[in-house]
Design a protein around this motif. Structure first.
Motif, mmCIF file in Angstrom:
data_model
loop_
_atom_site.group_PDB
_atom_site.id
_atom_site.type_symbol
_atom_site.label_atom_id
_atom_site.label_comp_id
_atom_site.label_asym_id
_atom_site.label_seq_id
_atom_site.Cartn_x
_atom_site.Cartn_y
_atom_site.Cartn_z
ATOM 1 N N UNK A 1 -12.374 28.824 7.596
ATOM 2 C CA UNK A 1 -11.824 30.047 6.976
ATOM 3 C C UNK A 1 -10.331 30.228 7.288
ATOM 4 N N UNK A 2 -9.553 30.509 6.257
ATOM 5 C CA UNK A 2 -8.105 30.762 6.365
ATOM 6 C C UNK A 2 -7.363 29.609 7.045
ATOM 7 N N UNK A 3 -7.880 28.410 6.873
ATOM 8 C CA UNK A 3 -7.253 27.240 7.489
ATOM 9 C C UNK A 3 -6.880 26.219 6.417
ATOM 10 N N UNK A 4 -6.246 25.139 6.846
ATOM 11 C CA UNK A 4 -5.827 24.087 5.924
ATOM 12 C C UNK A 4 -6.399 22.747 6.369
ATOM 13 N N UNK A 5 -6.424 21.815 5.434
ATOM 14 C CA UNK A 5 -6.885 20.461 5.707
ATOM 15 C C UNK A 5 -6.065 19.493 4.863
ATOM 16 N N UNK A 6 -5.620 18.402 5.476
ATOM 17 C CA UNK A 6 -4.842 17.392 4.753
ATOM 18 C C UNK A 6 -5.736 16.226 4.343
ATOM 19 N N UNK A 7 -5.548 15.775 3.102
ATOM 20 C CA UNK A 7 -6.277 14.632 2.579
ATOM 21 C C UNK A 7 -5.255 13.556 2.213
ATOM 22 N N UNK A 8 -5.460 12.343 2.711
ATOM 23 C CA UNK A 8 -4.548 11.236 2.440
ATOM 24 C C UNK A 8 -5.200 10.285 1.436
ATOM 25 N N UNK A 9 -4.506 10.036 0.322
ATOM 26 C CA UNK A 9 -4.982 9.106 -0.702
ATOM 27 C C UNK A 9 -4.081 7.871 -0.656
ATOM 28 N N UNK A 10 -4.692 6.711 -0.400
ATOM 29 C CA UNK A 10 -3.932 5.468 -0.287
ATOM 30 C C UNK A 10 -4.285 4.543 -1.444
ATOM 31 N N UNK A 11 -3.262 4.117 -2.177
ATOM 32 C CA UNK A 11 -3.458 3.175 -3.270
ATOM 33 C C UNK A 11 -3.315 1.756 -2.731
ATOM 34 N N UNK A 12 -4.266 0.907 -3.046
ATOM 35 C CA UNK A 12 -4.213 -0.478 -2.589
ATOM 36 C C UNK A 12 -3.011 -1.199 -3.209
ATOM 37 N N UNK B 1 0.844 -1.192 0.000
ATOM 38 C CA UNK B 1 0.000 0.000 0.000
ATOM 39 C C UNK B 1 0.884 1.249 0.000
ATOM 40 N N UNK B 2 0.480 2.239 -0.802
ATOM 41 C CA UNK B 2 1.279 3.452 -0.919
ATOM 42 C C UNK B 2 0.351 4.654 -0.758
ATOM 43 N N UNK B 3 0.812 5.655 -0.016
ATOM 44 C CA UNK B 3 -0.013 6.831 0.248
ATOM 45 C C UNK B 3 0.600 8.092 -0.339
ATOM 46 N N UNK B 4 -0.292 9.023 -0.660
ATOM 47 C CA UNK B 4 0.116 10.343 -1.130
ATOM 48 C C UNK B 4 -0.825 11.353 -0.476
ATOM 49 N N UNK B 5 -0.348 12.562 -0.235
ATOM 50 C CA UNK B 5 -1.154 13.527 0.509
ATOM 51 C C UNK B 5 -1.407 14.797 -0.294
ATOM 52 N N UNK B 6 -2.539 15.404 0.016
ATOM 53 C CA UNK B 6 -2.920 16.704 -0.541
ATOM 54 C C UNK B 6 -3.132 17.673 0.610
ATOM 55 N N UNK B 7 -2.816 18.927 0.360
ATOM 56 C CA UNK B 7 -3.114 19.958 1.359
ATOM 57 C C UNK B 7 -4.056 20.984 0.742
ATOM 58 N N UNK B 8 -5.206 21.172 1.387
ATOM 59 C CA UNK B 8 -6.217 22.115 0.924
ATOM 60 C C UNK B 8 -6.170 23.346 1.818
ATOM 61 N N UNK B 9 -6.019 24.516 1.218
ATOM 62 C CA UNK B 9 -5.941 25.769 1.977
ATOM 63 C C UNK B 9 -7.122 26.662 1.602
ATOM 64 N N UNK B 10 -7.911 27.042 2.596
ATOM 65 C CA UNK B 10 -9.076 27.907 2.374
ATOM 66 C C UNK B 10 -8.615 29.356 2.263
ATOM 67 N N UNK B 11 -8.858 29.963 1.111
ATOM 68 C CA UNK B 11 -8.428 31.346 0.864
ATOM 69 C C UNK B 11 -9.467 32.369 1.325
ATOM 70 N N UNK B 12 -10.651 31.889 1.703
ATOM 71 C CA UNK B 12 -11.765 32.799 1.972
ATOM 72 C C UNK B 12 -12.015 32.958 3.474
ATOM 73 N N UNK B 13 -12.978 33.827 3.786
ATOM 74 C CA UNK B 13 -13.402 34.024 5.174
ATOM 75 C C UNK B 13 -14.682 33.258 5.475
ATOM 76 N N UNK B 14 -15.028 32.315 4.614
ATOM 77 C CA UNK B 14 -16.232 31.507 4.805
ATOM 78 C C UNK B 14 -15.853 30.023 4.863
ATOM 79 N N UNK B 15 -16.786 29.220 5.296
ATOM 80 C CA UNK B 15 -16.586 27.777 5.321
ATOM 81 C C UNK B 15 -16.640 27.236 3.887
#
Length: 221
Positions: A62-73, A24-38
């Motif tokens: 708002x103005x925060x980040x979130x990490x998404x992990x994608x795992x390949x089987x 199994x192999x994983x890769x990550x994404x980082x999402x950054x909110x540029x706005x003042x809304x959800x």
């Protein structure tokens, strides 16, 4: 490289997997909110059975980040030329402040319902695992085999060690014999004081033997 939209910055735009069979192999994404809304997001893929996305839906504050992990089987065979045609689509949309991630529905990302949905397409890239460089013996000549040189050097070293061990053993034996003769000589000296005539010949012989052993010892060392 990142994708800059009106709602989210997405980094990177290529999901890179260091491909290894049966792992199994994983890769990550980082999402950054540029706005003042959800901002709510949803991740889709053209091959859902092959990948596990956590979380596949969520809310970025708002103005925060979130990490998404994608795992390949784990894969049983390598793809041709390490190429992959799988793609991902990340959708994002403004939502009401304070919305809970559990409240996110597929309807929120429905363009036909009038929702303004921002979309970003992500490619999948396979990367071959890095191979450690092969050690090259220093001073090896061109055209010579490092393995052959190593085996020859090993044989020469073993022969030299065996010779040194044998010489050391012979030297120690000679020293022991020398010490033994010295003790016998001292004993004969004490006895010769009592009977000089009978011991004189033996004394001469022992001196000769001692000279031969010392000469042998000096030659070996």
């Amino acid at each position: 490289m990142m994708s800059t939209g009106d709602l989210l910055n997405i980094e990177p735009v290529e999901l890179k997997f260091t491909f290894e069979l049966k792992k199994q192999i994983s890769s990550s994404l980082q999402l950054s909110n540029k706005t003042d809304t959800y901002v709510a997001f949803k991740v889709k893929t053209t091959n859902p059975k092959k990948y596990c996305v956590r979380p596949n839906t969520g809310v970025v504050l708002p103005r925060s980040t979130c990490d998404v992990i994608v795992t390949m089987q784990a894969q049983k065979e390598s793809p041709p030329d390490m190429q992959c045609k799988d793609k991902f689509l990340l959708q994002s949309v403004r939502v009401n402040d304070g919305v809970d991630p559990k409240e996110i529905t597929a309807e929120m990302f429905n363009k036909e319902a009038g929702h303004v949905v921002e979309e970003c397409k992500l490619k999948v890239v396979y990367v071959a695992p890095t191979q450690p460089p092969s050690p090259v013996p220093e001073g090896s000549e061109e055209g010579s085999s490092p393995r052959g040189s190593a085996s020859e050097n090993g044989a020469d070293s073993a022969t030299a060690k065996a010779l040194m061990s044998r010489l050391t053993e012979e030297k120690n034996n000679a020293i022991q014999q020398n010490n033994k003769l010295r003790q016998e000589l001292d004993l004969l000296k004490r006895e010769s004081s009592k009977s000089r005539g009978g011991a004189s010949m033996i004394f001469v012989i022992l001196i000769g033997l001692l000279g031969i052993i010392m000469g042998y010892l000096l030659k070996k060392t």
